[in-house]
Structure formats: C-alpha cells, structure tokens
Design a protein around this motif. Structure first.
Motif, short mmCIF file in Angstrom:
data_model
loop_
_atom_site.label_atom_id
_atom_site.label_comp_id
_atom_site.label_asym_id
_atom_site.label_seq_id
_atom_site.Cartn_x
_atom_site.Cartn_y
_atom_site.Cartn_z
N PHE A 86 9.64 24.91 -45.99
CA PHE A 86 9.18 25.47 -47.25
C PHE A 86 8.36 24.48 -48.07
CE2 PHE A 86 12.97 28.07 -46.32
CZ PHE A 86 12.36 29.30 -46.27
N PHE A 87 8.63 23.21 -47.87
CA PHE A 87 7.87 22.14 -48.55
C PHE A 87 8.06 20.85 -47.78
CE2 PHE A 87 12.02 22.39 -50.58
CZ PHE A 87 12.43 21.07 -50.66
N ASP A 88 7.50 19.78 -48.28
CA ASP A 88 7.55 18.47 -47.63
C ASP A 88 8.96 17.87 -47.78
OD1 ASP A 88 7.22 15.91 -46.67
OD2 ASP A 88 5.77 15.30 -48.20
N TYR A 89 9.82 18.10 -46.80
CA TYR A 89 11.20 17.61 -46.87
C TYR A 89 11.28 16.09 -46.76
CZ TYR A 89 12.64 22.47 -46.23
OH TYR A 89 12.83 23.81 -46.38
N ALA A 90 10.24 15.45 -46.29
CA ALA A 90 10.25 13.99 -46.15
C ALA A 90 9.97 13.28 -47.47
CB ALA A 90 9.23 13.55 -45.10
N ARG A 91 9.53 13.99 -48.47
CA ARG A 91 9.08 13.36 -49.72
C ARG A 91 10.11 12.42 -50.34
NH1 ARG A 91 7.87 16.70 -54.95
NH2 ARG A 91 8.09 14.97 -56.36
N GLY A 92 11.31 12.90 -50.58
CA GLY A 92 12.34 12.07 -51.20
C GLY A 92 12.73 10.90 -50.32
N PHE A 93 12.85 11.16 -49.02
CA PHE A 93 13.21 10.10 -48.07
C PHE A 93 12.10 9.05 -47.99
CE2 PHE A 93 14.10 8.62 -43.62
CZ PHE A 93 15.35 8.09 -43.88
N ARG A 94 10.85 9.50 -48.01
CA ARG A 94 9.70 8.59 -48.00
C ARG A 94 9.77 7.64 -49.20
NH1 ARG A 94 5.94 12.12 -47.09
NH2 ARG A 94 5.76 12.85 -49.23
N LYS A 95 10.08 8.19 -50.38
CA LYS A 95 10.19 7.36 -51.58
C LYS A 95 11.28 6.31 -51.42
CE LYS A 95 8.41 10.72 -54.88
NZ LYS A 95 8.73 11.57 -56.03
N GLN A 96 12.40 6.72 -50.82
CA GLN A 96 13.50 5.79 -50.60
C GLN A 96 13.07 4.68 -49.65
OE1 GLN A 96 16.92 7.37 -48.57
NE2 GLN A 96 18.18 5.61 -49.09
N LEU A 97 12.39 5.03 -48.57
CA LEU A 97 11.93 4.03 -47.60
C LEU A 97 10.98 3.04 -48.26
CD1 LEU A 97 11.34 6.41 -44.57
CD2 LEU A 97 13.15 4.69 -44.77
N LEU A 98 10.08 3.53 -49.09
CA LEU A 98 9.13 2.65 -49.78
C LEU A 98 9.85 1.74 -50.77
CD1 LEU A 98 6.22 5.21 -50.26
CD2 LEU A 98 6.21 3.17 -48.77
N ARG A 99 10.86 2.27 -51.47
CA ARG A 99 11.65 1.43 -52.38
C ARG A 99 12.35 0.30 -51.63
NH1 ARG A 99 13.38 6.32 -54.63
NH2 ARG A 99 15.36 6.16 -53.50
N GLN A 100 12.70 0.54 -50.40
CA GLN A 100 13.39 -0.46 -49.58
C GLN A 100 12.40 -1.46 -48.96
OE1 GLN A 100 16.55 0.87 -50.84
NE2 GLN A 100 17.11 -0.31 -49.07
N GLY A 101 11.11 -1.30 -49.25
CA GLY A 101 10.11 -2.26 -48.78
C GLY A 101 9.45 -1.92 -47.46
#
Length: 151
Positions: A86-101
């Motif tokens: 229905f939408f980009d389910y990776a969005r929140g996880f992507r943000k978390q990965l980027l926060r982790q460097g």
C-alpha cells in the motif's frame, strides 16, 4: 573482498526466508536468522536486512536487532515481502538504518502469501507468492544495487 550477509526475520509462511535463501546463494552471501541465531554482523561489509511486513512495519525482532548495532560505513539493502504493497514499507526502517550510520543502497520488495492480521480473516492474500519469478526479480534487483554501488 566484500563480505555479505543476509540477515532476516521470517515467520508464518517462511516467504522471506525462501527469498532470502535464494538471494544469499545467488550472491554468495551468508544467511543469518536474527530470530533464532546469535547474529554477529561485525565481520560483514554489506548487509541485506530482510523481513516480512507486520502491520506496516518490519519485524520487531529485526528492528530491535538493528537498533543495537553500529552500522557506521556498512553498505545495507532492505528487502521485504508483503501481501499487498500500500505504501513504502521500508521508509521507517530506512530512516533507522541511516541513523545507525549505514550507507543505504536501496530497497526491494516482492509479494508473499499473507494471512497476518485482517488478511487471515479473509483467507489470505497473494496466495502462491513469492513465485520463482518474484524471487528472480528480487535477486536481480539486489544484484543491480550491489553492482551500482561498486561502480
């Protein structure tokens, strides 16, 4: 030489495991079950994080695992299976990965048989998925992301 791991969380119908296993074989990567193995990603340069989608999010076990990791400079790809996108389910996880460097290379998804939540009451959705064609598409897409990053 780049060392690659596919770190996955797969329950219910093992959709994500089936795809992750084929992807790991196609790119000569180690495959690690974050829900059942003692996973150490320190030796890997590139990590493909794979999960089914549960109420619009990556599996909590995978999310919690990533939260405890230092991904500084590690190349990562997110992969998921879902009954309906229905939408980009990776969005929140992507943000978390980027926060982790992490160095985020991209994400890939495919349909997977889904009886989670409301879908179970309706008899499931995306029966017979992932298909061989779905699995090939994911493997090829991940291969392209890895090649693109090496250019």
């Amino acid at each position: 030489m780049t060392k690659i791991a596919v770190v996955y969380a797969s329950i219910h119908h093992q959709n994500t495991f089936r795809v992750a296993n084929c992807v790991a074989k196609s790119i000569n990567a180690d495959i690690l079950d974050v829900l059942h193995d003692n996973v150490d990603i320190s030796q890997y340069d590139t990590i493909i994080f794979a999960s089914g989608i549960y109420f619009g999010k990556f599996h909590k076990g995978l999310v919690d695992f990533v939260e405890k990791q230092s991904l500084e400079g590690k190349r990562v790809i997110a992969f998921y299976t879902c009954g309906m996108r229905f939408f980009d389910y990776a969005r929140g996880f992507r943000k978390q990965l980027l926060r982790q460097g992490a160095v985020y290379l991209g994400d890939v998804y495919c349909r997977g048989y889904d009886t989670y939540g409301i879908w179970g009451k309706l008899g499931g959705v995306a029966k017979n998925h992932p298909t061989d064609k779905d699995i090939d598409h994911v493997a090829e897409s991940i291969g392209r992301l890895l090649l693109k990053d090496n250019l």
